[in-house]
Write a protein that holds these residues in place. Structure first.
Motif, PDB file in Angstrom:
ATOM      1  N   LYS A   1       9.346 -29.481   2.919  1.00 35.65           N
ATOM      2  CA  LYS A   1       8.565 -30.710   2.868  1.00 35.65           C
ATOM      3  C   LYS A   1       7.130 -30.305   2.601  1.00 35.65           C
ATOM      4  CE  LYS A   1       9.866 -34.209   5.245  1.00 35.65           C
ATOM      5  NZ  LYS A   1      10.200 -35.162   6.342  1.00 35.65           N
ATOM      6  N   VAL A   2       6.547 -30.906   1.550  1.00 39.20           N
ATOM      7  CA  VAL A   2       5.190 -30.570   1.123  1.00 39.20           C
ATOM      8  C   VAL A   2       4.269 -31.702   1.560  1.00 39.20           C
ATOM      9  CG1 VAL A   2       3.721 -29.940  -0.813  1.00 39.20           C
ATOM     10  CG2 VAL A   2       6.154 -29.346  -0.845  1.00 39.20           C
ATOM     11  N   SER A   3       3.308 -31.371   2.396  1.00 39.07           N
ATOM     12  CA  SER A   3       2.401 -32.381   2.925  1.00 39.07           C
ATOM     13  C   SER A   3       1.006 -31.796   3.064  1.00 39.07           C
ATOM     14  CB  SER A   3       2.885 -32.865   4.302  1.00 39.07           C
ATOM     15  OG  SER A   3       2.744 -31.827   5.256  1.00 39.07           O
ATOM     16  N   GLU A   4       0.073 -32.641   3.405  1.00 37.03           N
ATOM     17  CA  GLU A   4      -1.296 -32.190   3.623  1.00 37.03           C
ATOM     18  C   GLU A   4      -1.358 -31.209   4.778  1.00 37.03           C
ATOM     19  OE1 GLU A   4      -5.741 -34.228   3.743  1.00 37.03           O
ATOM     20  OE2 GLU A   4      -3.993 -35.380   4.401  1.00 37.03           O
ATOM     21  N   ALA A   5      -0.496 -31.401   5.769  1.00 35.29           N
ATOM     22  CA  ALA A   5      -0.489 -30.496   6.917  1.00 35.29           C
ATOM     23  C   ALA A   5       0.010 -29.111   6.557  1.00 35.29           C
ATOM     24  CB  ALA A   5       0.372 -31.086   8.035  1.00 35.29           C
TER      25      ALA A   5
ATOM     26  N   HIS B   1       3.530 -38.751  -1.118  1.00 29.76           N
ATOM     27  CA  HIS B   1       3.421 -38.881   0.345  1.00 29.76           C
ATOM     28  C   HIS B   1       2.671 -37.694   0.946  1.00 29.76           C
ATOM     29  CE1 HIS B   1       6.991 -41.293  -0.830  1.00 29.76           C
ATOM     30  NE2 HIS B   1       6.565 -42.112   0.113  1.00 29.76           N
ATOM     31  N   PHE B   2       1.768 -37.117   0.175  1.00 30.53           N
ATOM     32  CA  PHE B   2       1.058 -35.914   0.606  1.00 30.53           C
ATOM     33  C   PHE B   2       0.365 -36.120   1.954  1.00 30.53           C
ATOM     34  CE2 PHE B   2      -2.631 -32.931   0.222  1.00 30.53           C
ATOM     35  CZ  PHE B   2      -1.889 -31.747   0.172  1.00 30.53           C
TER      36      PHE B   2
ATOM     37  N   ASN C   1       1.047 -38.668   4.021  1.00 29.97           N
ATOM     38  CA  ASN C   1       1.816 -39.632   4.811  1.00 29.97           C
ATOM     39  C   ASN C   1       3.242 -39.136   5.015  1.00 29.97           C
ATOM     40  OD1 ASN C   1       2.613 -41.989   6.138  1.00 29.97           O
ATOM     41  ND2 ASN C   1       3.068 -43.052   4.216  1.00 29.97           N
ATOM     42  N   GLY C   2       3.396 -38.041   5.732  1.00 28.87           N
ATOM     43  CA  GLY C   2       4.717 -37.537   6.063  1.00 28.87           C
ATOM     44  C   GLY C   2       5.258 -36.472   5.138  1.00 28.87           C
ATOM     45  N   GLY C   3       4.749 -36.389   3.904  1.00 31.12           N
ATOM     46  CA  GLY C   3       5.169 -35.326   3.001  1.00 31.12           C
ATOM     47  C   GLY C   3       6.309 -35.720   2.081  1.00 31.12           C
ATOM     48  N   ASP C   4       6.495 -34.924   1.052  1.00 33.51           N
ATOM     49  CA  ASP C   4       7.560 -35.121   0.067  1.00 33.51           C
ATOM     50  C   ASP C   4       8.596 -34.017   0.222  1.00 33.51           C
ATOM     51  OD1 ASP C   4       6.447 -37.224  -2.189  1.00 33.51           O
ATOM     52  OD2 ASP C   4       4.833 -36.092  -1.229  1.00 33.51           O
ATOM     53  N   ARG C   5       9.863 -34.408   0.297  1.00 34.99           N
ATOM     54  CA  ARG C   5      10.949 -33.448   0.505  1.00 34.99           C
ATOM     55  C   ARG C   5      11.495 -32.987  -0.839  1.00 34.99           C
ATOM     56  NH1 ARG C   5      16.482 -34.349   1.628  1.00 34.99           N
ATOM     57  NH2 ARG C   5      16.043 -36.593   1.825  1.00 34.99           N
TER      58      ARG C   5
END
Length: 826
Positions: free
Chosen positions: A509-513, A567-568, A570-574
């Protein structure tokens, strides 16, 4: 049947046969998760202590739908079994765990298994370096997992050996969750209490025979050695050592009926035995008649073995006893000591088969197979506890190392034998111990259909003469304990049905975090995944699926649909990475898919021991760079993607610059397989070259080969893009990346940059051969793209398109009209 040769004729050693020692190798975590955890159904955590709820809670805190249970619900399709981490009161409890975990797997197999993981504590090293002896009797779980991987080609499988090491329940839960969500694709993972992550690999290493450990006239007890391949091994041993063998077997060595004299074929034996029974007024069922034929033939084979051993100069006796019958075995061995003297060696080769897939295997069949192998070894060790043993050898199987369709019980039993052998070697330093993981033998327990299947798959059969000499070499070798003998152990080679092509997968999952640095690779404020990061993920995944091998090259790396991270923040992209083995069973076909199954990237991974050495490239003539500021006017990259430090020059022949690698660019992470930052800098050069030659914005859409030669290291990196060809809206370059020491780091061969207007036309027929579906789908690499729907992406680039090939470089060239709609920045 019924005849064992005397001295075996010479047989040439086959180059495809070897001796493989099991070793532990480092396996850095990939940051990739088992599929189905980040967005799948419920994961059931099976356990009877506080660890199960602790692990479920830890996984829930990371976004996994997990719950702790004492037994699987009927509709369960995903489970992690923690039984291998419990304390065992005795050997019975340890051995029973194998059946318990098998039963859980069988329940999953009644539906569509999605995920199955086992956890055990065999020292965090699968017993190779440490571990309690009692726990070795519970160690069959990895063989079950590997068999399930063959029978369930769509499921995610993993066997974890984690060393408790006095850690708290919370620390163990965190370590297991880390492995599930960031470990990688290795099916067997060893997690030490010291934080090391390793996996297993079988490495070819020849035997080093020295002086025999068993002296002349000393007694060796052999279970299951009176017939078959073990008999051939003993005959060979008898040639070089006058050992006194005691052969144990189930068959009664009763006198043969007189009517059978001189009759060898099965049909003839059936005829005379049936006639004799009818003469006595006895009615025989077909099954009873077949059993009597088998008794005659088995007894003949036993007598032939005894005669062959005697002809070789050694002595042999036969005793009828079921090796797993502890009381009967103890009585038999007491008689042996009284008549022949102390027992100095044990060879446990007894075994039976009851092949059925996990879903169809009964408890009785499992127990029959497991009891003969594991119960038999336990009875032998207990019956000889007072003997001063010099040798212990167990006949294991390559199925323990690789799993085998239909043989979960047999594979598990042999895995236990191997781990008990390792434990015995640690507990008794003066004892020579061998676990012999045999591949398929010519003349062994291989029927004609399976023999033909092995031939199709390229799995070599072991000739009797070659295998017998391998056995004798191991009896005289003081080295490694756990071995595979025969062909190279490759799990995919044991598939029973070629239609069951295994699909391995990992997710992330790719996200800002998790990937904050991607904020510098954004289009209209929305981060997009760079091609080089995809290549890094593919490299990590491929090497975790092929432990011990290195990525030689990614071939035909194609952008099919760029990845926008909607969704970077907001929860991330799977995302999902999938692989299928190529025909050679080693190299892989790779794909990157989105959460809805849409295909984004594809490639082929070539794996081996090392990449071929790079070839020196001729210098190219460059003119001084006098272009506009790179990261204000020409390239969209910002922050940690501003990777070009200084452009050396540009011409129609190419472009060169000093760029930053992952260390100097401060890209996060410690396990980079590729210098992805330096490679991205190289691709940025290709875009600049494409602006010159194509007259405007362009996208790298495919790479023929990405070859890596060295791990990333600090210091300046130099990248050069050599022109290969330009035409039809495509500029193709070869990019060479060299480290601060001048050594080649990586090569991007055949980088195809496509003018944005051409990418929007579908690629094929435009000289690209890429298959990009639209300008919108290609977005994800460069701000130089305008979607087919006219949405503005990078006005600064578009407005300067005309200058990109004129004012920005010397030696200007005429430009075609720009295909891009010029719009003011929103």
């Amino acid at each position: 049947p019924g005849q064992v040769p005397g001295p075996l004729p010479p047989a040439p050693a086959l180059p495809s046969l070897a001796r493989y020692e099991l070793t532990l190798i480092p396996a850095p975590p990939t940051g990739l998760a088992l599929p189905g955890l980040l967005g799948g159904g419920t994961l059931h955590v099976l356990g009877h202590d506080t660890l199960a709820p602790a692990l479920a809670a830890e996984l829930q805190s990371r976004g996994v739908d997990a719950c702790a249970v004492l037994r699987l619900p009927a509709d369960a399709d995903a489970a992690i079994h923690l039984g291998g981490l419990r304390e065992f009161a005795d050997l019975d409890a340890a051995m029973a765990l194998n059946h318990e975990v098998f039963a859980a797997a069988r329940q999953l197999a009644q539906g569509a298994p999605r995920l199955f993981v086992t956890a055990q504590d065999s020292g965090g090293c699968f017993g190779l370096e440490a571990g309690e002896e009692r726990r070795a009797w519970a160690a069959g779980l990895p063989a079950l997992v590997k068999t399930a991987a063959l029978e369930w080609p769509q499921a995610a499988l993993k066997a974890i050996d984690i060393e408790r090491g006095g850690r708290s329940v919370e620390a163990l839960a965190q370590a297991i969750a880390d492995e599930l969500l960031g470990g990688g694709g290795e099916i067997e993972v060893a997690l030490g209490a010291d934080g090391r992550r390793r996996t297993l690999r079988s490495v070819a290493h020849p035997a080093q025979p020295d002086a025999p450990v068993i002296g002349e006239g000393e007694v060796v007890v052999v279970s299951g050695g009176a017939r078959g391949v073990t008999a051939a091994c003993l005959v060979e041993w008898a040639q070089s050592g006058r050992v006194r063998f005691v052969l144990l077997g189930r068959s009664e060595l009763a006198p043969e009926p007189a009517a059978c004299a001189g009759i060898a074929d099965e049909a003839g034996l059936k005829r005379v035995l049936l006639a004799a029974a009818q003469a006595r007024g006895e009615a025989l069922t077909p099954a009873t008649l077949q059993a009597r034929v088998r008794e005659v033939r088995n007894a003949r084979e036993v007598r032939a073995t005894l005669a062959a051993i005697a002809a070789a100069g050694a002595q042999a006796e036969y005793r009828s006893v079921a090796v797993e019958d502890a009381a009967a075995l103890a009585r038999t061995l007491a008689e042996v000591r009284a008549s022949l003297g102390p027992i100095r060696g044990l060879v446990h080769a007894a075994g039976v088969l009851a092949d059925k897939r996990i879903a169809d295997k009964s408890d009785a069949a499992f127990e029959s197979v497991f009891r003969t192998k594991v119960g038999g070894l336990r009875a032998l060790l207990e019956a000889t506890a007072g003997d001063d043993l010099k040798l212990l050898a167990v006949y294991s199987s390559v199925s323990a190392r690789c799993g085998n369709t239909g043989q979960a019980d047999y594979a598990m039993a042999n895995e236990v034998l191997a781990k008990v052998a390792l434990a015995q070697a640690r507990a008794r330093p003066g004892l020579r111990v061998k676990s012999l993981g045999w591949g398929p033998w010519e003349g062994g327990m291989v029927n004609p259909a399976l023999r033909e299947r092995f031939a199709v798959l390229g799995v070599p059969m072991i000739p009797l003469g070659v295998g017998a000499r391998m056995f004798v070499d191991e009896m005289n070798d003081a080295g490694a304990v756990e071995l595979v003998l025969g062909g190279e152990p490759r799990p995919q080679a044991l598939l029973a049905d070629g239609a069951d092509a295994r699909v391995d997968a990992l997710e992330l999952k790719v996200s800002e975090a998790s990937h904050a640095f991607l904020a510098g690779h954004a289009v209209a404020g929305q981060p997009v995944v760079p091609l080089v990061l995809v290549a890094e993920w593919l490299a990590r995944a491929a090497q975790s699926w092929r432990p011990g091998l290195k990525l030689v090259a990614l071939h035909d790396l194609k952008v099919l649909k760029g990845i926008r991270l909607g969704h970077f923040g907001n929860g991330g992209d799977r995302l999902r990475i999938e692989s299928r083995p190529q025909r050679d069973g080693v190299n892989l076909e790779l794909r990157v898919l989105g959460a809805r199954g849409e295909l984004h990237y594809s490639a082929r991974a070539e794996l081996g021991q090392a990449a071929p050495p790079p070839q020196a490239q001729p210098r190219i003539d460059l003119q001084q760079w006098s272009g506009a500021p790179l990261y204000q006017d020409l390239l969209f990259h910002r922050e940690r993607f501003e990777l070009i430090d200084a452009v050396d020059g540009i011409s129609d022949a190419g472009i060169a610059a000093r760029v930053r690698g992952v260390a100097d660019a401060q890209w996060p992470g410690e396990a980079w397989q590729l210098d992805a930052a330096a490679l991205d800098g190289g691709l940025q050069l290709a875009v600049l070259y494409g602006q010159r030659m194509l007259g405007g914005p362009n996208l790298p859409m495919a790479i023929e080969q990405l070859r890596t030669h060295a791990a990333p290291s600090p210091g300046p990196v130099h990248a050069t893009a050599h022109a290969r060809r330009v035409g039809n809206g495509v500029a193709t370059t070869d990019i060479y990346v060299d480290g601060a020491d001048g050594q080649r780091v990586a090569e991007l061969i055949g980088v195809r940059n496509v003018a944005v207007g051409e990418a929007g036309k579908g690629g094929r027929g435009q000289g690209t051969g890429i298959g990009a579906q639209s300008g919108t789908e290609a977005v994800g690499l460069h701000r130089d793209a305008v979607p087919a729907d006219g949405t503005h992406i990078g006005a600064a680039v578009h407005q300067n398109a005309a200058s990109a090939g004129t004012a920005t470089v010397q030696s200007p060239r005429p430009l075609p009209p720009s295909p891009l709609p010029l719009q003011p920045h929103p």
